[in-house]
Design an enzyme around this catalytic site. Structure first.
Site, PDB file in Angstrom:
ATOM      1  N   LYS A 262     -10.911  -3.997  56.545  1.00  0.00           N
ATOM      2  CA  LYS A 262     -12.209  -4.221  57.203  1.00  0.00           C
ATOM      3  C   LYS A 262     -12.037  -5.251  58.324  1.00  0.00           C
ATOM      4  O   LYS A 262     -12.590  -5.115  59.418  1.00  0.00           O
ATOM      5  CB  LYS A 262     -13.244  -4.693  56.170  1.00  0.00           C
ATOM      6  CG  LYS A 262     -14.677  -4.734  56.671  1.00  0.00           C
ATOM      7  CD  LYS A 262     -15.050  -6.020  57.378  1.00  0.00           C
ATOM      8  CE  LYS A 262     -16.504  -6.030  57.805  1.00  0.00           C
ATOM      9  NZ  LYS A 262     -16.867  -7.224  58.590  1.00  0.00           N
ATOM     10  N   ASP A 278     -15.617   7.008  69.948  1.00  0.00           N
ATOM     11  CA  ASP A 278     -16.267   7.401  68.698  1.00  0.00           C
ATOM     12  C   ASP A 278     -15.762   6.508  67.549  1.00  0.00           C
ATOM     13  O   ASP A 278     -14.649   6.702  67.051  1.00  0.00           O
ATOM     14  CB  ASP A 278     -15.930   8.883  68.457  1.00  0.00           C
ATOM     15  CG  ASP A 278     -16.578   9.438  67.206  1.00  0.00           C
ATOM     16  OD1 ASP A 278     -16.996   8.662  66.334  1.00  0.00           O
ATOM     17  OD2 ASP A 278     -16.644  10.675  67.089  1.00  0.00           O
ATOM     18  N   HIS A 376     -17.470 -19.605  60.066  1.00  0.00           N
ATOM     19  CA  HIS A 376     -18.663 -18.770  59.981  1.00  0.00           C
ATOM     20  C   HIS A 376     -19.918 -19.626  59.962  1.00  0.00           C
ATOM     21  O   HIS A 376     -20.888 -19.354  60.650  1.00  0.00           O
ATOM     22  CB  HIS A 376     -18.636 -17.964  58.668  1.00  0.00           C
ATOM     23  CG  HIS A 376     -18.145 -16.571  58.843  1.00  0.00           C
ATOM     24  ND1 HIS A 376     -18.782 -15.659  59.629  1.00  0.00           N
ATOM     25  CD2 HIS A 376     -17.075 -15.933  58.336  1.00  0.00           C
ATOM     26  CE1 HIS A 376     -18.120 -14.525  59.599  1.00  0.00           C
ATOM     27  NE2 HIS A 376     -17.074 -14.665  58.825  1.00  0.00           N
TER      28      HIS A 376
HETATM   29  C1  MEV Z   1     -14.961 -10.393  57.566  1.00  0.00           C
HETATM   30  O1  MEV Z   1     -15.693  -9.636  58.476  1.00  0.00           O
HETATM   31  C2  MEV Z   1     -13.533  -9.933  57.514  1.00  0.00           C
HETATM   32  C3  MEV Z   1     -12.667 -10.609  56.441  1.00  0.00           C
HETATM   33  O2  MEV Z   1     -13.263 -10.456  55.165  1.00  0.00           O
HETATM   34  C4  MEV Z   1     -11.315  -9.909  56.482  1.00  0.00           C
HETATM   35  C5  MEV Z   1     -10.391 -10.321  55.357  1.00  0.00           C
HETATM   36  O3  MEV Z   1     -10.859 -10.744  54.288  1.00  0.00           O
HETATM   37  O4  MEV Z   1      -9.178 -10.173  55.568  1.00  0.00           O
HETATM   38  C6  MEV Z   1     -12.527 -12.076  56.683  1.00  0.00           C
END
Ligand code: MEV
Length: 423
Positions: A262, A278, A376
């Protein structure tokens, strides 16, 4: 909650204003909300109406630039469209670290897409396969006739593969047309070709063809990138070991691999979106590729070199294009491609792979050291301050206090604001 009637016949035939009016009535939009719908930004309303159906407005996201990237010896400013704080900063930071050892090295990427043709109702699958192999050149020629321009430019069908499955509905023979789509993403081209050869394939195999569609698992269009990250710039040996342990965690555990990937897609999708490509095709291809060996796995890998520096590598299918689709129609996609300064789709894939690796490295580095929440929360605290109606000139100050006091909440932001006003 008031019930809403969702049945609207002929909605697609109405003008954008008429549609806005109906939706405003049904969900009781305020005047301000309706005005928001009427802000089309850089789009002409007519442009939006031809992109998708039932348009009532446009939707904007932040457009940022990841800095410091050097890929195959060339510098890039990488446009990213994403709603998540920290992502662009993290990519820039990883690219800065990679620069010390020469930046990213991305490999050549072939522009070959797969089109699948599903042959069912077969009496003899082996014979049907033989017919495909015997008539291979005829099928290739027929498919190529469907796109003379692509052939003139040097693209077209390069090969054919067959795959056999025994299914609940009997034997299925799948034919893959492997098509060099050059600078296009290629879905339209290969779908047209597959449809164009299906009658002939039905005739020779005596089967019944149902699906004729691109495969988003573009395994002939793999992008690979690599970089060496200096151990000292990363934060020392312990951070390097932390990243290696994080990679090992993802390698053995699909629950972690999903989140690992992700993070990679944070970068890859932000550039895919910025360039009008896309995003769903890229997502599905990446995750299918990650599972190809039987267990869902990380798309990157890491190891130490003789120097103790960290080497990172990424590999995934990237079906991107710089012609066709939205890439030339969306004004911001055009701008993104100009900023990126790429000559062709291959270069776009090389940059995208490097960005995915940078994004992953940055996430693992943060996770293996101070944790992800600090960065964050600093950004989040600014949003909280804004939500608490803190005036612009005090946002930074209030946000800093929220972080220091570890109370990143709207009620506390309001309290801090009152305190500052009294001072
Ligand atoms: C957050 O958008 C993405 C992370 O969770 C990726 C990861 O855990 O390697 C920080």
């Amino acid at each position: 909650m008031k019930e809403i009637d969702s049945k609207i016949s002929g909605f697609y035939k109405l003008s954008i204003e008429e549609r806005q009016k109906i939706i405003a009535e049904r969900v009781e939009l305020t005047n301000d909300e309706l005005l928001l719908l009427k802000k089309f930004g850089y789009f002409e309303p007519g442009q939006l109406d031809t992109m998708i159906e039932n348009v009532i407005g446009s939707y904007q996201l932040p457009f940022g630039i990841a800095c410091n990237f050097k890929i195959n010896g060339k510098d890039y400013l990488i446009p990213m469209v994403i709603e998540e704080p920290s992502v662009v900063a993290a990519a820039s930071n990883a690219a800065r670290i990679a620069r010390k050892k020469g930046g990213f090295q991305s490999e050549k990427v072939k522009s070959i897409m797969i089109s699948q043709i599903q042959i069912t109702n077969l009496e003899n699958i082996e014979q049907a396969e033989k017919e495909i192999i015997t008539n291979k050149q005829k099928i290739i020629d027929l498919a190529n006739e469907k796109d003379p321009l692509l052939i003139k430019l040097g693209g077209g069908v390069v090969d054919i593969e067959t795959r056999k499955f025994n299914t609940n509905y009997g034997d299925m023979l799948i034919v893959h047309l492997l098509v060099d789509v050059l600078d296009a993403m290629g879905a339209n081209v290969v779908n047209t070709m597959a449809e164009g050869v299906s009658k002939f394939i039905e005739d020779i195999t005596k089967g019944r063809i149902y699906l004729r569609i691109v495969s988003n698992l573009a395994t002939h269009r793999l992008a690979k990138s690599k970089a060496v990250f200096d151990k000292d710039l990363l934060g020392g040996e312990d951070v390097v070991n932390g990243i290696l342990n994080a990679y090992e965690f993802a390698r053995v555990d699909p629950y972690r691999a999903a989140t690992h990937n992700k993070g990679i897609m944070n970068g890859i999708i932000a550039l895919t979106l910025a360039t009008g490509n896309d995003t769903r095709a890229i997502e599905s291809g990446a995750h299918a590729y990650a599972s190809l060996k039987g267990q869902y796995s990380p798309l990157t890998k890491y190891y130490k070199d003789d120097n103790g520096d960290l080497v990172g590598e990424i590999e995934l299918p990237l079906a991107l294009g710089i012609i066709g689709g939205m890439t030339k129609i969306h004004p911001m996609a055009r701008l993104a491609l100009k900023i990126l300064n790429t000559q062709n789709t291959e270069e776009l894939c090389q940059v995208t792979a490097a960005l995915g690796l940078a994004q992953n490295l940055a996430a693992l580095r943060a996770l293996a050291s101070e944790g992800i929440q600090k960065g964050h929360m600093e950004l989040h605290s600014r949003n909280i301050a804004k939500l608490a109606d803190v005036p612009d000139h005090l946002v930074e100050k209030v946000a800093k206090i929220l972080v220091e006091d570890k109370k990143i909440r709207i009620d506390y932001a309001k309290e801090v604001l009152e305190r500052l006003k009294k001072e």
